[in-house]
Design a protein around this motif. Structure first.
Motif, PDB file in Angstrom:
ATOM      1  N   LEU A 138      -8.566 -30.736 -13.977  1.00  0.00           N
ATOM      2  CA  LEU A 138      -8.941 -31.591 -12.847  1.00  0.00           C
ATOM      3  C   LEU A 138      -7.747 -31.859 -11.934  1.00  0.00           C
ATOM      4  O   LEU A 138      -7.886 -31.887 -10.704  1.00  0.00           O
ATOM      5  CB  LEU A 138      -9.519 -32.909 -13.374  1.00  0.00           C
ATOM      6  CG  LEU A 138     -10.889 -32.814 -14.067  1.00  0.00           C
ATOM      7  CD1 LEU A 138     -11.332 -34.188 -14.553  1.00  0.00           C
ATOM      8  CD2 LEU A 138     -11.931 -32.207 -13.126  1.00  0.00           C
ATOM      9  N   GLU A 139      -6.553 -32.030 -12.536  1.00  0.00           N
ATOM     10  CA  GLU A 139      -5.350 -32.253 -11.735  1.00  0.00           C
ATOM     11  C   GLU A 139      -5.013 -31.005 -10.918  1.00  0.00           C
ATOM     12  O   GLU A 139      -4.686 -31.091  -9.731  1.00  0.00           O
ATOM     13  CB  GLU A 139      -4.170 -32.615 -12.642  1.00  0.00           C
ATOM     14  CG  GLU A 139      -4.373 -33.922 -13.408  1.00  0.00           C
ATOM     15  CD  GLU A 139      -3.223 -34.186 -14.356  1.00  0.00           C
ATOM     16  OE1 GLU A 139      -2.162 -33.549 -14.190  1.00  0.00           O
ATOM     17  OE2 GLU A 139      -3.391 -35.013 -15.259  1.00  0.00           O
ATOM     18  N   PHE A 140      -5.090 -29.838 -11.585  1.00  0.00           N
ATOM     19  CA  PHE A 140      -4.817 -28.588 -10.883  1.00  0.00           C
ATOM     20  C   PHE A 140      -5.834 -28.368  -9.761  1.00  0.00           C
ATOM     21  O   PHE A 140      -5.484 -27.924  -8.665  1.00  0.00           O
ATOM     22  CB  PHE A 140      -4.854 -27.407 -11.855  1.00  0.00           C
ATOM     23  CG  PHE A 140      -3.690 -27.356 -12.778  1.00  0.00           C
ATOM     24  CD1 PHE A 140      -2.395 -27.521 -12.318  1.00  0.00           C
ATOM     25  CD2 PHE A 140      -3.869 -27.121 -14.139  1.00  0.00           C
ATOM     26  CE1 PHE A 140      -1.312 -27.465 -13.169  1.00  0.00           C
ATOM     27  CE2 PHE A 140      -2.792 -27.071 -14.994  1.00  0.00           C
ATOM     28  CZ  PHE A 140      -1.509 -27.243 -14.517  1.00  0.00           C
ATOM     29  N   GLN A 141      -7.099 -28.678 -10.067  1.00  0.00           N
ATOM     30  CA  GLN A 141      -8.154 -28.466  -9.075  1.00  0.00           C
ATOM     31  C   GLN A 141      -7.943 -29.365  -7.863  1.00  0.00           C
ATOM     32  O   GLN A 141      -8.121 -28.938  -6.717  1.00  0.00           O
ATOM     33  CB  GLN A 141      -9.513 -28.756  -9.702  1.00  0.00           C
ATOM     34  CG  GLN A 141     -10.704 -28.348  -8.825  1.00  0.00           C
ATOM     35  CD  GLN A 141     -10.796 -26.847  -8.642  1.00  0.00           C
ATOM     36  OE1 GLN A 141     -10.882 -26.104  -9.615  1.00  0.00           O
ATOM     37  NE2 GLN A 141     -10.778 -26.387  -7.395  1.00  0.00           N
ATOM     38  N   SER A 142      -7.536 -30.605  -8.104  1.00  0.00           N
ATOM     39  CA  SER A 142      -7.288 -31.543  -7.004  1.00  0.00           C
ATOM     40  C   SER A 142      -6.140 -31.056  -6.132  1.00  0.00           C
ATOM     41  O   SER A 142      -6.206 -31.101  -4.898  1.00  0.00           O
ATOM     42  CB  SER A 142      -6.970 -32.934  -7.560  1.00  0.00           C
ATOM     43  OG  SER A 142      -8.070 -33.456  -8.266  1.00  0.00           O
ATOM     44  N   PHE A 143      -5.076 -30.579  -6.792  1.00  0.00           N
ATOM     45  CA  PHE A 143      -3.927 -30.074  -6.040  1.00  0.00           C
ATOM     46  C   PHE A 143      -4.318 -28.842  -5.234  1.00  0.00           C
ATOM     47  O   PHE A 143      -3.912 -28.685  -4.070  1.00  0.00           O
ATOM     48  CB  PHE A 143      -2.788 -29.732  -6.990  1.00  0.00           C
ATOM     49  CG  PHE A 143      -1.545 -29.241  -6.283  1.00  0.00           C
ATOM     50  CD1 PHE A 143      -0.657 -30.134  -5.702  1.00  0.00           C
ATOM     51  CD2 PHE A 143      -1.267 -27.875  -6.184  1.00  0.00           C
ATOM     52  CE1 PHE A 143       0.485 -29.692  -5.028  1.00  0.00           C
ATOM     53  CE2 PHE A 143      -0.138 -27.421  -5.516  1.00  0.00           C
ATOM     54  CZ  PHE A 143       0.737 -28.334  -4.941  1.00  0.00           C
ATOM     55  N   GLN A 161       0.023 -23.563  -1.348  1.00  0.00           N
ATOM     56  CA  GLN A 161       1.101 -23.874  -2.291  1.00  0.00           C
ATOM     57  C   GLN A 161       0.673 -23.610  -3.731  1.00  0.00           C
ATOM     58  O   GLN A 161       1.473 -23.124  -4.543  1.00  0.00           O
ATOM     59  CB  GLN A 161       1.534 -25.337  -2.146  1.00  0.00           C
ATOM     60  CG  GLN A 161       2.208 -25.667  -0.819  1.00  0.00           C
ATOM     61  CD  GLN A 161       1.218 -26.142   0.240  1.00  0.00           C
ATOM     62  OE1 GLN A 161       0.084 -25.643   0.296  1.00  0.00           O
ATOM     63  NE2 GLN A 161       1.648 -27.090   1.059  1.00  0.00           N
ATOM     64  N   ALA A 162      -0.574 -23.942  -4.048  1.00  0.00           N
ATOM     65  CA  ALA A 162      -1.069 -23.733  -5.411  1.00  0.00           C
ATOM     66  C   ALA A 162      -1.095 -22.254  -5.762  1.00  0.00           C
ATOM     67  O   ALA A 162      -0.652 -21.851  -6.842  1.00  0.00           O
ATOM     68  CB  ALA A 162      -2.464 -24.340  -5.558  1.00  0.00           C
TER      69      ALA A 162
END
Length: 227
Positions: A37-42, A49-50
């Motif tokens: 969820l953190e990766f998805q939000s970023f 950048q991701a």
């Protein structure tokens, strides 16, 4: 000679740091799933950048022959979706593999060829006679670890440009299979999700892929021998 020593030291430092700081814990399915969820939000807020960060990490992992590429492939499918993940991983894995091949050649080729030239004769002969097809065949056979292919090819006369484009093409099918499996895994929110048809189909493909490739390679080799 000094350049070789410096590069060797940098490689050793990078590998030692990876294990000393237990960076591998960030490349496990449990960690990636718990942090999804953190990766998805970023990714939603900063897609460029991701993708760029993921790309560089993937290149570093493959280039240094560190464990975690398979998990990263699944994670890419879950995070980016099929198309973006396939494109990103295809180029990252090919570039990383070429870097690993270069390091192997630059640091060890002369020594290994002197000491074990007779044992590498079959591989050298295969490269000489079949060229790109020899590497392409090795790339298609999942039973041969990609790390081994990268290192061994660095000890042969194959050109790095040939190594790159053949790897790009040869690893594409496997990349697509892994990314698709990761995409389906990313959609699972409970144990019941595992029995969804799309998930089951993905794992069936993942299991059948090595068998299909083995059969195709055998047919192609048979036809080549008859020409």
């Amino acid at each position: 000679m000094k350049n070789k020593i410096l590069i060797f030291i940098l490689l050793v430092v990078g590998i030692v740091a990876f294990f000393a700081f237990d960076l591998g814990r960030f490349l496990t399915l449990d960690y990636l799933k718990s942090s999804r969820l953190e990766f998805q939000s970023f990714y939603d807020l900063h897609p460029v950048q991701a993708i760029a960060g993921y790309f560089l990490v993937y290149v570093a992992i493959v280039g240094l022959n560190l464990p975690g590429a398979a998990v990263l492939g699944l994670a890419g499918g879950a995070l980016f979706g099929f198309t973006v993940a396939v494109i990103t991983i295809s180029f990252a894995s090919s570039i990383g593999a070429t870097i690993a091949c270069f390091f192997s050649r630059y640091l060890f080729r002369d020594y290994v060829q002197r000491k074990f030239g007779d044992k590498l004769e079959k591989v050298n002969e295969g490269i000489k006679n079949e060229g790109a097809f020899y590497l392409f065949t090795m790339r298609l056979i999942p039973a041969i670890p990609f790390v081994v292919v990268n290192l061994v090819m660095g000890l042969t006369p194959i050109k790095l440009t040939t190594f790159y484009w053949v790897s790009q093409v040869g690893m594409l099918a496997g990349t697509m299979v892994f990314v698709n499996a990761g995409k389906e895994l990313g959609q699972i929110s409970s144990l019941a999700g595992i029995i969804q048809p799309s998930v089951l189909i993905s794992f069936v493909i993942l299991g059948l892929f090595p068998l299909v490739v083995k059969k195709v390679v055998a047919v192609v080799k048979k036809r080549k021998s008859q020409e």
